[in-house]
Each structure stands twice: as structure tokens, then as C-alpha cells.
Design a protein around this motif. Sequence first.
Motif, short mmCIF file in Angstrom:
data_model
loop_
_atom_site.label_atom_id
_atom_site.label_comp_id
_atom_site.label_asym_id
_atom_site.label_seq_id
_atom_site.Cartn_x
_atom_site.Cartn_y
_atom_site.Cartn_z
N ILE A 18 0.84 -1.20 0.00
CA ILE A 18 0.00 0.00 0.00
C ILE A 18 0.88 1.25 0.00
O ILE A 18 0.64 2.19 -0.77
CB ILE A 18 -0.98 -0.01 1.19
N GLN A 22 0.88 4.17 -2.78
CA GLN A 22 0.56 5.53 -2.34
C GLN A 22 1.67 6.49 -2.75
O GLN A 22 1.40 7.62 -3.18
CB GLN A 22 0.33 5.58 -0.83
N SER A 27 -4.55 6.40 -4.47
CA SER A 27 -5.25 6.44 -3.19
C SER A 27 -5.98 5.12 -3.00
O SER A 27 -6.12 4.32 -3.94
CB SER A 27 -6.21 7.63 -3.12
N PHE A 28 -6.46 4.92 -1.77
CA PHE A 28 -7.13 3.67 -1.41
C PHE A 28 -8.49 3.96 -0.82
O PHE A 28 -8.65 4.92 -0.07
CB PHE A 28 -6.27 2.87 -0.42
N ASN A 29 -9.46 3.13 -1.16
CA ASN A 29 -10.81 3.26 -0.63
C ASN A 29 -10.83 2.62 0.76
O ASN A 29 -10.68 1.40 0.88
CB ASN A 29 -11.81 2.57 -1.55
N THR A 33 -10.59 -1.48 2.55
CA THR A 33 -9.21 -1.67 2.95
C THR A 33 -9.17 -2.04 4.42
O THR A 33 -9.77 -1.37 5.26
CB THR A 33 -8.40 -0.38 2.70
N GLY A 38 -6.32 -4.17 0.38
CA GLY A 38 -6.27 -2.75 0.12
C GLY A 38 -6.90 -2.50 -1.23
O GLY A 38 -6.52 -3.14 -2.22
N CYS A 39 -7.86 -1.59 -1.29
CA CYS A 39 -8.56 -1.29 -2.54
C CYS A 39 -7.97 -0.03 -3.17
O CYS A 39 -8.31 1.09 -2.80
CB CYS A 39 -10.06 -1.10 -2.29
N MET A 40 -7.06 -0.23 -4.13
CA MET A 40 -6.39 0.86 -4.80
C MET A 40 -7.26 1.42 -5.91
O MET A 40 -7.78 0.67 -6.74
CB MET A 40 -5.05 0.39 -5.38
N PHE A 47 -10.17 -0.66 -10.26
CA PHE A 47 -9.61 -0.82 -8.92
C PHE A 47 -8.66 -2.00 -8.90
O PHE A 47 -8.88 -2.99 -9.60
CB PHE A 47 -10.74 -1.06 -7.90
N MET A 49 -7.25 -4.66 -6.21
CA MET A 49 -7.36 -5.20 -4.86
C MET A 49 -6.04 -5.88 -4.51
O MET A 49 -5.69 -6.90 -5.11
CB MET A 49 -8.51 -6.21 -4.76
#
Length: 135
Positions: A18, A22, A27-29, A33, A38-40, A47, A49
Motif C-alpha cells: 500500500i 501511495q 489512493s485507497f478506498n 481496505t 487494500g482497494c487501490m 480498482f 485489490m
Amino acid sequence: MPTKVFINLPVKNLVKSIAFFQNLGFSFNPQFTDEKAGCMIVSESIFVMLLTESYFKSFIDTEVCDAHRETEVLIALDASSADEVKQFISKAESIGGRIYTEPKDDGFMYQHSFADLDGHKWEMAYVDMSQFPQS
């Protein structure tokens, strides 16, 4: 027809993965996450995952591929300019990504690639359709 794309990738260290992405500007939701995933956010409809290997395995019936030794997928992203490609790849390398090919400039398209911390291969490309060869 589907309206969103979710690319699922196994990672060895979710926190480091992550942080890597970043640092590349993604960014991540936070709703999707947690300690397993982690949902990028790539775009409004794309997206990635990042899933811990153990969580990733819960979705498949085979072994997890070692992306450092084998290529299971090549993820390609578009850029708004050749300079953006160069800057993005340079930043990826500076934070631990591995360059695995030389950049390619076909006149109408400029592309370059890197592997992330887990060996997943990413390509960034700029295409200038005004320079696309006419047939």
C-alpha cells in the motif's frame, strides 16, 4: 455489461505494498481496505485489490504464482504524455520497483515498464493518436 474492473493481486506485505502505491500517487478506498486487503483506486471504474497471499488463496483452487519467477499478468495503464511515463517509472524504481525492460518509442506510442514489490508487472504507455500510422 460490467461497469467496473477489479484486478486482484496477491501481496506478501500489505502495508509495504500500500505504501509503495501511495508513493506513486494512488489512493485507497478505506471502505474496502483492512488487514487483509487494500482497494487501490486507479479510476472511477478500475480498482486493484491488493490481497494478502492467504486471503487471495481463499478465492482460488490453485497455488499462488510467484510473480518474481513467472508472469501471471501484465497490467497496462495509460499516461497523458511521454514525460508522465518517464516520471512515473523513475519514481517506481526509486521506491523499490524493478525495471525489467528498456523503454520503447514507436513514434506514436511511448511505453516503459516496472515490476512492483511482489514482482507484478506494470506498463505505462502514452499513445498519440494523431501520430498513429495510417493504413
